[in-house]
Design a protein around this motif. Structure first.
Motif, PDB file in Angstrom:
ATOM      1  N   ARG A   5       0.825  -1.211   0.000  1.00  0.00           N
ATOM      2  CA  ARG A   5       0.000   0.000   0.000  1.00  0.00           C
ATOM      3  C   ARG A   5       0.859   1.260   0.000  1.00  0.00           C
ATOM      4  O   ARG A   5       0.458   2.297  -0.496  1.00  0.00           O
ATOM      5  N   GLY A   6       2.061   1.161   0.578  1.00  0.00           N
ATOM      6  CA  GLY A   6       2.953   2.311   0.653  1.00  0.00           C
ATOM      7  C   GLY A   6       3.789   2.517  -0.594  1.00  0.00           C
ATOM      8  O   GLY A   6       4.556   3.459  -0.684  1.00  0.00           O
ATOM      9  N   GLY A   7       3.674   1.621  -1.558  1.00  0.00           N
ATOM     10  CA  GLY A   7       4.469   1.721  -2.781  1.00  0.00           C
ATOM     11  C   GLY A   7       5.429   0.549  -2.889  1.00  0.00           C
ATOM     12  O   GLY A   7       5.156  -0.539  -2.413  1.00  0.00           O
ATOM     13  N   LEU A   8       6.552   0.784  -3.537  1.00  0.00           N
ATOM     14  CA  LEU A   8       7.557  -0.257  -3.698  1.00  0.00           C
ATOM     15  C   LEU A   8       8.425  -0.318  -2.447  1.00  0.00           C
ATOM     16  O   LEU A   8       8.926   0.699  -1.984  1.00  0.00           O
ATOM     17  N   THR A   9       8.593  -1.524  -1.909  1.00  0.00           N
ATOM     18  CA  THR A   9       9.359  -1.679  -0.672  1.00  0.00           C
ATOM     19  C   THR A   9      10.339  -2.834  -0.785  1.00  0.00           C
ATOM     20  O   THR A   9      10.138  -3.760  -1.566  1.00  0.00           O
ATOM     21  N   THR A  10      11.379  -2.763   0.009  1.00  0.00           N
ATOM     22  CA  THR A  10      12.394  -3.803   0.078  1.00  0.00           C
ATOM     23  C   THR A  10      12.790  -3.972   1.534  1.00  0.00           C
ATOM     24  O   THR A  10      12.835  -3.008   2.282  1.00  0.00           O
ATOM     25  N   LYS A  11      13.068  -5.220   1.936  1.00  0.00           N
ATOM     26  CA  LYS A  11      13.558  -5.483   3.289  1.00  0.00           C
ATOM     27  C   LYS A  11      14.994  -5.982   3.199  1.00  0.00           C
ATOM     28  O   LYS A  11      15.348  -6.729   2.291  1.00  0.00           O
ATOM     29  N   ILE A  12      15.797  -5.566   4.162  1.00  0.00           N
ATOM     30  CA  ILE A  12      17.157  -6.065   4.298  1.00  0.00           C
ATOM     31  C   ILE A  12      17.171  -6.968   5.527  1.00  0.00           C
ATOM     32  O   ILE A  12      16.867  -6.523   6.631  1.00  0.00           O
ATOM     33  N   HIS A  13      17.502  -8.223   5.328  1.00  0.00           N
ATOM     34  CA  HIS A  13      17.594  -9.191   6.421  1.00  0.00           C
ATOM     35  C   HIS A  13      19.079  -9.410   6.688  1.00  0.00           C
ATOM     36  O   HIS A  13      19.856  -9.595   5.754  1.00  0.00           O
ATOM     37  N   ALA A  14      19.465  -9.407   7.952  1.00  0.00           N
ATOM     38  CA  ALA A  14      20.883  -9.536   8.287  1.00  0.00           C
ATOM     39  C   ALA A  14      21.096 -10.485   9.453  1.00  0.00           C
ATOM     40  O   ALA A  14      20.298 -10.523  10.390  1.00  0.00           O
ATOM     41  N   VAL A  15      22.183 -11.228   9.376  1.00  0.00           N
ATOM     42  CA  VAL A  15      22.695 -12.005  10.498  1.00  0.00           C
ATOM     43  C   VAL A  15      24.052 -11.384  10.797  1.00  0.00           C
ATOM     44  O   VAL A  15      24.886 -11.240   9.900  1.00  0.00           O
ATOM     45  N   VAL A  16      24.248 -10.990  12.050  1.00  0.00           N
ATOM     46  CA  VAL A  16      25.498 -10.328  12.431  1.00  0.00           C
ATOM     47  C   VAL A  16      26.134 -11.054  13.608  1.00  0.00           C
ATOM     48  O   VAL A  16      25.468 -11.803  14.322  1.00  0.00           O
ATOM     49  N   ASP A  17      27.425 -10.794  13.810  1.00  0.00           N
ATOM     50  CA  ASP A  17      28.109 -11.376  14.970  1.00  0.00           C
ATOM     51  C   ASP A  17      27.925 -10.472  16.188  1.00  0.00           C
ATOM     52  O   ASP A  17      27.208  -9.469  16.127  1.00  0.00           O
ATOM     53  N   ALA A  18      28.568 -10.794  17.278  1.00  0.00           N
ATOM     54  CA  ALA A  18      28.401 -10.047  18.529  1.00  0.00           C
ATOM     55  C   ALA A  18      28.848  -8.594  18.422  1.00  0.00           C
ATOM     56  O   ALA A  18      28.401  -7.751  19.189  1.00  0.00           O
ATOM     57  N   LEU A  19      29.713  -8.286  17.460  1.00  0.00           N
ATOM     58  CA  LEU A  19      30.184  -6.916  17.273  1.00  0.00           C
ATOM     59  C   LEU A  19      29.367  -6.154  16.241  1.00  0.00           C
ATOM     60  O   LEU A  19      29.654  -5.001  15.953  1.00  0.00           O
ATOM     61  N   GLY A  20      28.368  -6.815  15.662  1.00  0.00           N
ATOM     62  CA  GLY A  20      27.537  -6.162  14.651  1.00  0.00           C
ATOM     63  C   GLY A  20      28.078  -6.289  13.237  1.00  0.00           C
ATOM     64  O   GLY A  20      27.545  -5.688  12.316  1.00  0.00           O
TER      65      GLY A  20
END
Length: 77
Positions: A5-20
């Motif tokens: 409904r808000g238009g074109l969207t994208t999600k970024i999925h991330a797996v990071v370590d303890a330091l980011g």
């Protein structure tokens, strides 16, 4: 990119370590639920002797079973 409904969207999925530091990144359409991609990303990783911290969007039975299986496997090592 996904359409919502808000238009074109994208999600970024991330797996990071303890330091980011990023260990794995994935882009999906915005309408795809976080837990679906989270499961796929965690499934492809070696979770032996690892701790996982995530928000409520990832609190699904499927992900919990995956993590319980990894914990069970690591306890026999």
């Amino acid at each position: 990119m996904g359409r919502s409904r808000g238009g074109l969207t994208t999600k970024i999925h991330a797996v990071v370590d303890a330091l980011g530091n990023p260990l794995r990144l994935e882009l999906t359409a915005g309408r795809r639920h976080d837990s679906v991609m989270g499961y796929e990303m965690l499934k492809s990783m070696d979770l032996t002797q690892k701790q996982v911290l995530a928000d409520r969007a990832y609190d699904t039975n499927r992900i919990l079973k995956l993590l319980e299986g990894a914990r069970r496997d690591s306890s026999y090592s």
